[in-house]
Write a protein that holds these residues in place. Structure first.
Motif, PDB file in Angstrom:
ATOM      1  N   LYS A  56       0.833  -1.194   0.000  1.00 22.59           N
ATOM      2  CA  LYS A  56       0.000   0.000   0.000  1.00 22.59           C
ATOM      3  C   LYS A  56       0.877   1.258   0.000  1.00 22.59           C
ATOM      4  CE  LYS A  56      -3.853  -2.080   2.549  1.00 22.59           C
ATOM      5  NZ  LYS A  56      -4.701  -1.985   3.769  1.00 22.59           N
ATOM      6  N   VAL A  57       0.328   2.345  -0.524  1.00 29.01           N
ATOM      7  CA  VAL A  57       1.014   3.633  -0.444  1.00 29.01           C
ATOM      8  C   VAL A  57       0.919   4.117   1.003  1.00 29.01           C
ATOM      9  CG1 VAL A  57       1.039   6.024  -1.228  1.00 29.01           C
ATOM     10  CG2 VAL A  57       0.535   4.174  -2.848  1.00 29.01           C
ATOM     11  N   ASP A  77       7.238  16.140   3.843  1.00 27.29           N
ATOM     12  CA  ASP A  77       6.166  15.148   3.860  1.00 27.29           C
ATOM     13  C   ASP A  77       6.358  14.232   2.661  1.00 27.29           C
ATOM     14  OD1 ASP A  77       4.944  16.226   6.112  1.00 27.29           O
ATOM     15  OD2 ASP A  77       3.774  17.632   4.931  1.00 27.29           O
ATOM     16  N   SER A  78       6.362  12.949   2.896  1.00 26.68           N
ATOM     17  CA  SER A  78       6.637  12.018   1.811  1.00 26.68           C
ATOM     18  C   SER A  78       5.739  10.792   1.924  1.00 26.68           C
ATOM     19  CB  SER A  78       8.107  11.589   1.836  1.00 26.68           C
ATOM     20  OG  SER A  78       8.445  11.024   3.093  1.00 26.68           O
ATOM     21  N   ARG A  79       5.593  10.097   0.798  1.00 26.99           N
ATOM     22  CA  ARG A  79       4.828   8.856   0.742  1.00 26.99           C
ATOM     23  C   ARG A  79       5.623   7.841  -0.065  1.00 26.99           C
ATOM     24  NH1 ARG A  79      -0.826   9.634  -1.628  1.00 26.99           N
ATOM     25  NH2 ARG A  79      -1.529   8.158  -0.036  1.00 26.99           N
ATOM     26  N   TYR A  80       5.403   6.568   0.213  1.00 34.10           N
ATOM     27  CA  TYR A  80       6.162   5.552  -0.511  1.00 34.10           C
ATOM     28  C   TYR A  80       5.324   4.296  -0.703  1.00 34.10           C
ATOM     29  CZ  TYR A  80       6.963   2.909   3.831  1.00 34.10           C
ATOM     30  OH  TYR A  80       6.799   2.171   4.970  1.00 34.10           O
ATOM     31  N   ARG A  81       5.786   3.493  -1.642  1.00 37.31           N
ATOM     32  CA  ARG A  81       5.224   2.162  -1.873  1.00 37.31           C
ATOM     33  C   ARG A  81       6.380   1.175  -1.948  1.00 37.31           C
ATOM     34  NH1 ARG A  81       0.865   0.942  -6.498  1.00 37.31           N
ATOM     35  NH2 ARG A  81      -0.564   1.047  -4.720  1.00 37.31           N
ATOM     36  N   ALA A  82       6.252   0.072  -1.231  1.00 36.29           N
ATOM     37  CA  ALA A  82       7.273  -0.974  -1.246  1.00 36.29           C
ATOM     38  C   ALA A  82       6.794  -2.144  -2.104  1.00 36.29           C
ATOM     39  CB  ALA A  82       7.564  -1.450   0.178  1.00 36.29           C
ATOM     40  N   PHE A  83       7.737  -2.806  -2.751  1.00 35.33           N
ATOM     41  CA  PHE A  83       7.450  -3.958  -3.599  1.00 35.33           C
ATOM     42  C   PHE A  83       8.369  -5.101  -3.183  1.00 35.33           C
ATOM     43  CE2 PHE A  83       6.853  -0.011  -5.878  1.00 35.33           C
ATOM     44  CZ  PHE A  83       5.652  -0.159  -6.555  1.00 35.33           C
ATOM     45  N   ARG A  84       7.899  -6.323  -3.382  1.00 30.61           N
ATOM     46  CA  ARG A  84       8.741  -7.463  -3.034  1.00 30.61           C
ATOM     47  C   ARG A  84       8.464  -8.627  -3.974  1.00 30.61           C
ATOM     48  NH1 ARG A  84       6.035 -11.488  -0.430  1.00 30.61           N
ATOM     49  NH2 ARG A  84       3.922 -11.021   0.313  1.00 30.61           N
ATOM     50  N   THR A  85       9.417  -9.541  -3.986  1.00 26.10           N
ATOM     51  CA  THR A  85       9.236 -10.823  -4.654  1.00 26.10           C
ATOM     52  C   THR A  85       9.390 -11.905  -3.591  1.00 26.10           C
ATOM     53  OG1 THR A  85      11.578 -11.163  -5.151  1.00 26.10           O
ATOM     54  CG2 THR A  85      10.289  -9.893  -6.762  1.00 26.10           C
ATOM     55  N   GLU A  86       9.166 -13.143  -3.977  1.00 21.99           N
ATOM     56  CA  GLU A  86       9.319 -14.237  -3.029  1.00 21.99           C
ATOM     57  C   GLU A  86      10.786 -14.589  -2.811  1.00 21.99           C
ATOM     58  OE1 GLU A  86       6.943 -15.547  -1.221  1.00 21.99           O
ATOM     59  OE2 GLU A  86       5.481 -14.193  -2.154  1.00 21.99           O
TER      60      GLU A  86
END
Length: 204
Positions: A56-57, A77-86
């Motif tokens: 989620k953002v 002020d900042s926002r981020y989104r994290a991504f992952r693989t298995e």
């Protein structure tokens, strides 16, 4: 037509014109800027054996980016989104919106400097760590983007490669990071550049 009626008609027309002008002007003044959009999992460099999952953002800064950028980010002020693989590959996108383009350009320049010098700071803080930086040039998207590579290896055998980019569109600045175990030969530079162009283009 009596003067009284004529004057009243003119006042009515004038009032209607003022009301119409206010109605037409209001949307342009009140229209908020659209919030920057974030990358989707499908827009990251393809992983050969494991699909990406997008989080989620979220407000704030991911811990992984603090490693190189913590000195440049306080007060924003900042926002981020994290991504992952298995497997051992992960990614992040951080976006910051400031008040004007001058501040945004200054932030963009500062973030690029912090990334370029990150390896030297890491080596000074840990004598058992070696770091190597490579610059992968700029990209002609919106107000520009720059791509960086950073490889770190430890005396006990750990080896990590990271690709980072900083791009800007108007008052919005974004940082994209891709990371996994390995070295420069394992880095998908061409695909990451494409991801960076997409990220900057989606800011507004």
């Amino acid at each position: 037509m009596p003067k009284r009626i004529r004057a009243g008609a003119l006042l009515a027309v004038a009032a209607t014109g003022l009301a119409l002008g206010a109605t037409l002007a209001a949307p342009a003044e009140a229209a908020p800027k659209p919030a920057p959009k974030f990358l989707s999992a499908a827009e990251l460099p393809p992983h050969p054996s494991s699909p990406w999952t997008a989080g989620k953002v979220t407000d704030g800064v991911p811990d992984e980016l603090r490693l190189c950028l913590s000195e440049a980010l306080p007060g924003y002020d900042s926002r981020y989104r994290a991504f992952r693989t298995e497997l051992d590959t992960s990614a992040r996108q951080l976006t910051i919106v400031v008040d004007d383009t001058a501040k945004a350009k200054a932030l963009q320049d500062r973030l690029n400097r912090e990334i370029r010098t990150c390896g030297d700071r890491l080596e000074r803080s840990d004598p058992e760590l070696e770091a190597e930086y490579r610059g992968y040039g700029t990209l002609p998207v919106e107000e520009g983007a720059r791509v960086h590579g950073l490889h770190t290896s430890a005396s006990w055998g750990a080896s990590d490669i990271r690709l980072l980019s900083v791009g800007r569109d108007g008052t919005a600045v974004t940082v994209v990071e891709w990371a996994q175990l390995g070295g420069f030969a394992d880095a998908p530079v061409k695909a990451f550049k494409k991801t960076t162009v997409t990220a900057v283009a989606k800011l507004h």
